[in-house]
Design a protein around this motif. Structure first.
Motif, PDB file in Angstrom:
ATOM      1  N   LEU A  84      42.930  86.484 112.684  1.00  0.00           N
ATOM      2  CA  LEU A  84      42.790  86.756 111.256  1.00  0.00           C
ATOM      3  C   LEU A  84      42.981  85.520 110.387  1.00  0.00           C
ATOM      4  O   LEU A  84      42.393  85.418 109.310  1.00  0.00           O
ATOM      5  CB  LEU A  84      43.809  87.826 110.841  1.00  0.00           C
ATOM      6  N   MET A  85      43.806  84.584 110.853  1.00  0.00           N
ATOM      7  CA  MET A  85      44.148  83.402 110.057  1.00  0.00           C
ATOM      8  C   MET A  85      43.856  82.133 110.865  1.00  0.00           C
ATOM      9  O   MET A  85      44.769  81.373 111.199  1.00  0.00           O
ATOM     10  CB  MET A  85      45.623  83.454 109.666  1.00  0.00           C
ATOM     11  N   PRO A  86      42.599  81.882 111.220  1.00  0.00           N
ATOM     12  CA  PRO A  86      42.280  80.710 112.044  1.00  0.00           C
ATOM     13  C   PRO A  86      42.711  79.418 111.354  1.00  0.00           C
ATOM     14  O   PRO A  86      42.513  79.239 110.154  1.00  0.00           O
ATOM     15  CB  PRO A  86      40.757  80.796 112.194  1.00  0.00           C
ATOM     16  N   GLY A  87      43.334  78.545 112.141  1.00  0.00           N
ATOM     17  CA  GLY A  87      43.777  77.268 111.597  1.00  0.00           C
ATOM     18  C   GLY A  87      45.143  77.296 110.958  1.00  0.00           C
ATOM     19  O   GLY A  87      45.670  76.243 110.582  1.00  0.00           O
ATOM     20  N   VAL A  88      45.745  78.482 110.830  1.00  0.00           N
ATOM     21  CA  VAL A  88      47.078  78.616 110.240  1.00  0.00           C
ATOM     22  C   VAL A  88      48.089  78.768 111.372  1.00  0.00           C
ATOM     23  O   VAL A  88      47.881  79.563 112.293  1.00  0.00           O
ATOM     24  CB  VAL A  88      47.159  79.829 109.292  1.00  0.00           C
ATOM     25  N   GLN A  89      49.169  78.012 111.303  1.00  0.00           N
ATOM     26  CA  GLN A  89      50.182  78.075 112.353  1.00  0.00           C
ATOM     27  C   GLN A  89      50.851  79.444 112.374  1.00  0.00           C
ATOM     28  O   GLN A  89      51.260  79.967 111.337  1.00  0.00           O
ATOM     29  CB  GLN A  89      51.232  76.988 112.135  1.00  0.00           C
ATOM     30  N   VAL A  90      50.966  80.018 113.547  1.00  0.00           N
ATOM     31  CA  VAL A  90      51.638  81.314 113.694  1.00  0.00           C
ATOM     32  C   VAL A  90      53.126  81.111 113.429  1.00  0.00           C
ATOM     33  O   VAL A  90      53.757  80.242 114.035  1.00  0.00           O
ATOM     34  CB  VAL A  90      51.429  81.895 115.105  1.00  0.00           C
ATOM     35  N   PRO A  91      53.725  81.884 112.525  1.00  0.00           N
ATOM     36  CA  PRO A  91      55.146  81.690 112.217  1.00  0.00           C
ATOM     37  C   PRO A  91      56.042  82.072 113.386  1.00  0.00           C
ATOM     38  O   PRO A  91      55.667  82.877 114.239  1.00  0.00           O
ATOM     39  CB  PRO A  91      55.367  82.614 111.015  1.00  0.00           C
ATOM     40  N   GLU A  92      57.228  81.486 113.409  1.00  0.00           N
ATOM     41  CA  GLU A  92      58.204  81.811 114.444  1.00  0.00           C
ATOM     42  C   GLU A  92      58.803  83.194 114.222  1.00  0.00           C
ATOM     43  O   GLU A  92      59.109  83.914 115.175  1.00  0.00           O
ATOM     44  CB  GLU A  92      59.319  80.761 114.464  1.00  0.00           C
ATOM     45  N   LYS A  93      58.980  83.572 112.957  1.00  0.00           N
ATOM     46  CA  LYS A  93      59.580  84.857 112.614  1.00  0.00           C
ATOM     47  C   LYS A  93      58.828  85.467 111.440  1.00  0.00           C
ATOM     48  O   LYS A  93      58.353  84.749 110.561  1.00  0.00           O
ATOM     49  CB  LYS A  93      61.059  84.691 112.243  1.00  0.00           C
ATOM     50  N   VAL A  94      58.752  86.796 111.434  1.00  0.00           N
ATOM     51  CA  VAL A  94      58.119  87.527 110.341  1.00  0.00           C
ATOM     52  C   VAL A  94      59.057  88.649 109.916  1.00  0.00           C
ATOM     53  O   VAL A  94      59.533  89.421 110.755  1.00  0.00           O
ATOM     54  CB  VAL A  94      56.758  88.121 110.758  1.00  0.00           C
ATOM     55  N   GLY A  95      59.331  88.723 108.626  1.00  0.00           N
ATOM     56  CA  GLY A  95      60.181  89.788 108.115  1.00  0.00           C
ATOM     57  C   GLY A  95      59.769  90.177 106.711  1.00  0.00           C
ATOM     58  O   GLY A  95      59.582  89.311 105.849  1.00  0.00           O
ATOM     59  N   VAL A  96      59.601  91.469 106.488  1.00  0.00           N
ATOM     60  CA  VAL A  96      59.291  92.002 105.161  1.00  0.00           C
ATOM     61  C   VAL A  96      59.579  93.497 105.214  1.00  0.00           C
ATOM     62  O   VAL A  96      59.419  94.127 106.261  1.00  0.00           O
ATOM     63  CB  VAL A  96      57.817  91.740 104.778  1.00  0.00           C
ATOM     64  N   SER A  97      60.047  94.055 104.123  1.00  0.00           N
ATOM     65  CA  SER A  97      60.319  95.484 104.122  1.00  0.00           C
ATOM     66  C   SER A  97      59.027  96.256 104.343  1.00  0.00           C
ATOM     67  O   SER A  97      57.974  95.901 103.819  1.00  0.00           O
ATOM     68  CB  SER A  97      60.969  95.905 102.800  1.00  0.00           C
ATOM     69  N   CYS A  98      59.111  97.308 105.096  1.00  0.00           N
ATOM     70  CA  CYS A  98      57.943  97.951 105.695  1.00  0.00           C
ATOM     71  C   CYS A  98      57.015  98.659 104.723  1.00  0.00           C
ATOM     72  O   CYS A  98      57.292  98.793 103.549  1.00  0.00           O
ATOM     73  CB  CYS A  98      58.412  98.985 106.724  1.00  0.00           C
ATOM     74  N   CYS A  99      55.942  99.098 105.302  1.00  0.00           N
ATOM     75  CA  CYS A  99      55.145 100.236 104.863  1.00  0.00           C
ATOM     76  C   CYS A  99      54.001  99.933 103.907  1.00  0.00           C
ATOM     77  O   CYS A  99      53.419 100.850 103.324  1.00  0.00           O
ATOM     78  CB  CYS A  99      56.042 101.337 104.305  1.00  0.00           C
ATOM     79  N   SER A 100      53.657  98.644 103.756  1.00  0.00           N
ATOM     80  CA  SER A 100      52.452  98.262 103.007  1.00  0.00           C
ATOM     81  C   SER A 100      52.425  98.828 101.598  1.00  0.00           C
ATOM     82  O   SER A 100      51.387  99.264 101.109  1.00  0.00           O
ATOM     83  CB  SER A 100      51.187  98.713 103.758  1.00  0.00           C
TER      84      SER A 100
END
Length: 208
Positions: A84-100
């Motif tokens: 989905l994000m070609p060329g963007v470094q994949v982060p080590e950690k992802v955190g955000v409050s859920c549910c879009s």
């Protein structure tokens, strides 16, 4: 937001989306670009996914199962992010409050080129992943797409004050008293919000 007014993930004592929308500080949304409508940290903060550590071993087909076992969002997130994000470094950690559930400014949306949105649409149409998995990938990417750090977990007190004008709550970093309790079940009982979990009458003071 989801279409139903009452849902377990709405950050409100009655799980009611109406006060969320009525009290939303649009000036803050414009200045911030992106704002998660959930201030409570459960579920998703402080870290929900470690893409590199959680990634499932690459296998044939690229689907959503591994030897008959259904893969989780954590396991497929790294590969999906790279697509989905070609060329963007994949982060080590992802955190955000859920549910879009979020608000985003026009400027933040337009900061992305049209080609990005076309690529994401085509990925959703073509991915072999089931809808629940592909949807959850975006659930933990929207904040990144609209310019926030991969771990985006403002304090609950800051969030409630900035977004809804609730500035005198008694809070810890991840929660504030009287605002949200994670329910035992994902489906609210029939008759909610006037009927509670055990069939008892609730003192619902909101509008119909």
């Amino acid at each position: 937001m989801h279409a139903s007014r009452f849902a377990w993930h709405n950050d409100d004592p009655d799980y009611d989306a109406l006060p969320t929308l009525r009290n939303l500080n649009l000036s803050y949304v414009r200045s911030s670009g992106y704002a998660n409508l959930r201030c409570i940290w459960i579920l998703g903060c402080p870290v929900e996914i470690a893409p590199h550590a959680d990634a499932a071993p690459a296998g044939p087909g690229g689907g959503d199962s591994d030897g008959g076992r259904k893969l989780t969002t954590k396991e497929i997130f790294k590969q999906a992010f790279e697509e989905l994000m070609p060329g963007v470094q994949v982060p080590e950690k992802v955190g955000v409050s859920c549910c879009s559930q979020f608000a985003v400014s026009r400027e933040a949306v337009r900061a992305r080129p049209r080609e990005d949105y076309v690529r994401w649409r085509d990925w959703l149409l073509q991915t072999p992943l089931a809808d629940d998995l592909s949807g959850r990938v975006f659930e933990y990417m929207w904040h990144i797409i609209f310019g926030k750090d991969a771990v985006f977990c403002p304090s609950a007190a800051e969030c409630y004050c900035n977004l809804y004008g609730l500035c005198n709550l008694k809070c810890q970093e991840s929660t504030c008293e009287g605002r949200y309790v994670l329910p035992e079940f994902a489906t609210l009982p029939d008759g909610w919000p006037r009927v509670g979990w055990s069939g008892e009458e609730r003192n619902f003071t909101g509008s119909d």
